[in-house]
Scaffold this motif. Structure first.
Motif, short mmCIF file in Angstrom:
data_model
loop_
_atom_site.label_atom_id
_atom_site.label_comp_id
_atom_site.label_asym_id
_atom_site.label_seq_id
_atom_site.Cartn_x
_atom_site.Cartn_y
_atom_site.Cartn_z
N SER A 105 0.84 -1.19 0.00
CA SER A 105 0.00 0.00 0.00
C SER A 105 0.88 1.24 0.00
CB SER A 105 -0.90 -0.02 1.24
OG SER A 105 -1.71 1.12 1.28
N LEU A 106 0.47 2.25 -0.77
CA LEU A 106 1.26 3.48 -0.91
C LEU A 106 0.39 4.71 -0.65
CD1 LEU A 106 3.02 2.77 -4.34
CD2 LEU A 106 4.04 2.53 -2.07
N ARG A 107 1.00 5.74 -0.09
CA ARG A 107 0.43 7.09 -0.07
C ARG A 107 1.03 7.74 -1.31
NH1 ARG A 107 -3.64 10.44 0.84
NH2 ARG A 107 -2.95 12.51 1.41
N ILE A 108 0.25 7.84 -2.37
CA ILE A 108 0.73 8.20 -3.70
C ILE A 108 1.20 9.65 -3.78
CG2 ILE A 108 0.13 8.38 -6.13
CD1 ILE A 108 -1.99 6.18 -5.58
N THR A 109 2.39 9.84 -4.37
CA THR A 109 2.91 11.18 -4.64
C THR A 109 3.01 11.46 -6.14
OG1 THR A 109 5.17 10.34 -4.48
CG2 THR A 109 4.22 11.32 -2.49
N LYS A 110 3.00 10.40 -6.94
CA LYS A 110 3.09 10.56 -8.39
C LYS A 110 2.33 9.42 -9.05
CE LYS A 110 6.41 10.89 -12.19
NZ LYS A 110 7.83 10.83 -12.55
N THR A 111 1.54 9.76 -10.08
CA THR A 111 0.76 8.77 -10.81
C THR A 111 0.96 8.96 -12.30
OG1 THR A 111 -0.94 8.88 -9.09
CG2 THR A 111 -1.55 7.81 -11.15
N THR A 112 1.27 7.87 -12.99
CA THR A 112 1.40 7.89 -14.44
C THR A 112 0.43 6.85 -15.00
OG1 THR A 112 3.72 8.49 -14.25
CG2 THR A 112 3.00 7.68 -16.38
N VAL A 113 -0.38 7.26 -15.98
CA VAL A 113 -1.36 6.37 -16.60
C VAL A 113 -1.09 6.30 -18.09
CG1 VAL A 113 -3.81 5.94 -17.01
CG2 VAL A 113 -3.07 6.97 -14.85
N ASN A 114 -0.82 5.08 -18.57
CA ASN A 114 -0.53 4.86 -19.99
C ASN A 114 0.55 5.83 -20.49
OD1 ASN A 114 -2.48 2.80 -20.08
ND2 ASN A 114 -4.09 4.29 -20.45
N GLY A 115 1.57 6.04 -19.67
CA GLY A 115 2.71 6.87 -20.04
C GLY A 115 2.55 8.36 -19.80
N LYS A 116 1.38 8.80 -19.33
CA LYS A 116 1.14 10.23 -19.12
C LYS A 116 0.97 10.49 -17.63
CE LYS A 116 -2.01 13.99 -20.11
NZ LYS A 116 -3.35 14.37 -20.49
N GLU A 117 1.76 11.43 -17.10
CA GLU A 117 1.66 11.76 -15.67
C GLU A 117 0.40 12.57 -15.40
OE1 GLU A 117 4.00 14.00 -12.00
OE2 GLU A 117 5.04 13.71 -13.90
N LEU A 118 -0.32 12.16 -14.36
CA LEU A 118 -1.49 12.91 -13.89
C LEU A 118 -1.04 13.73 -12.69
CD1 LEU A 118 -4.29 10.18 -14.02
CD2 LEU A 118 -3.72 11.89 -15.74
N LYS A 119 -1.19 15.02 -12.78
CA LYS A 119 -0.77 15.91 -11.69
C LYS A 119 -1.67 15.72 -10.48
CE LYS A 119 2.28 17.72 -14.42
NZ LYS A 119 3.67 17.42 -14.26
#
Length: 124
Positions: A105-119
């Motif tokens: 489990s993570l407290r997310i700081t960065k998310t990338t979906v299909n190669g594109k970062e979601l701010k």
């Protein structure tokens, strides 16, 4: 009618204490930052925290179900997210602080979906 001071104090405490009850990131180790990539299986765009679930393979090919926690939907909407930002089957990379318990489990700081970062913040 005169209100006894102790009742005023009791009422103030009863109203203020819950404001400090939010757990924040207390269950995560900010020094143990990990990145995992896998296939999205669930995306819950709900309060109080948005939840992302992925299945990620390790180097031996074993699949582990990871869950990531983000901020509230309200904050993410202002950064451009919506309830369809992550769909089952998307390739998702999550970076964040690992749970103190050692759970996947993570407290997310960065998310990338299909190669594109979601701010995750406005103006990121």
């Amino acid at each position: 009618m005169k209100i006894a001071p102790r009742w005023v104090i009791a009422c103030v405490i009863a109203l203020v204490i819950p404001a400090f009850a939010h757990h924040g990131a207390a269950g995560y180790n900010g020094k143990d930052v990990q990145t995992v990539t896998g296939t999205a299986t669930d995306f819950q765009f709900v309060n109080p925290h948005v939840i992302v679930t992925i299945e990620a393979k390790d180097s031996s090919g074993a699949v582990t179900k990871w869950q990531g926690e983000l901020t509230s939907p309200n904050h993410l909407v202002r950064a451009g997210w919506n309830a369809h930002s992550i769909k089952p089957g998307d390739t998702v990379t999550l970076t964040g602080a690992r749970a103190l318990s050692g759970a996947p489990s993570l407290r997310i700081t960065k998310t990338t979906v299909n190669g594109k970062e979601l701010k995750t913040e406005m103006g990121d």
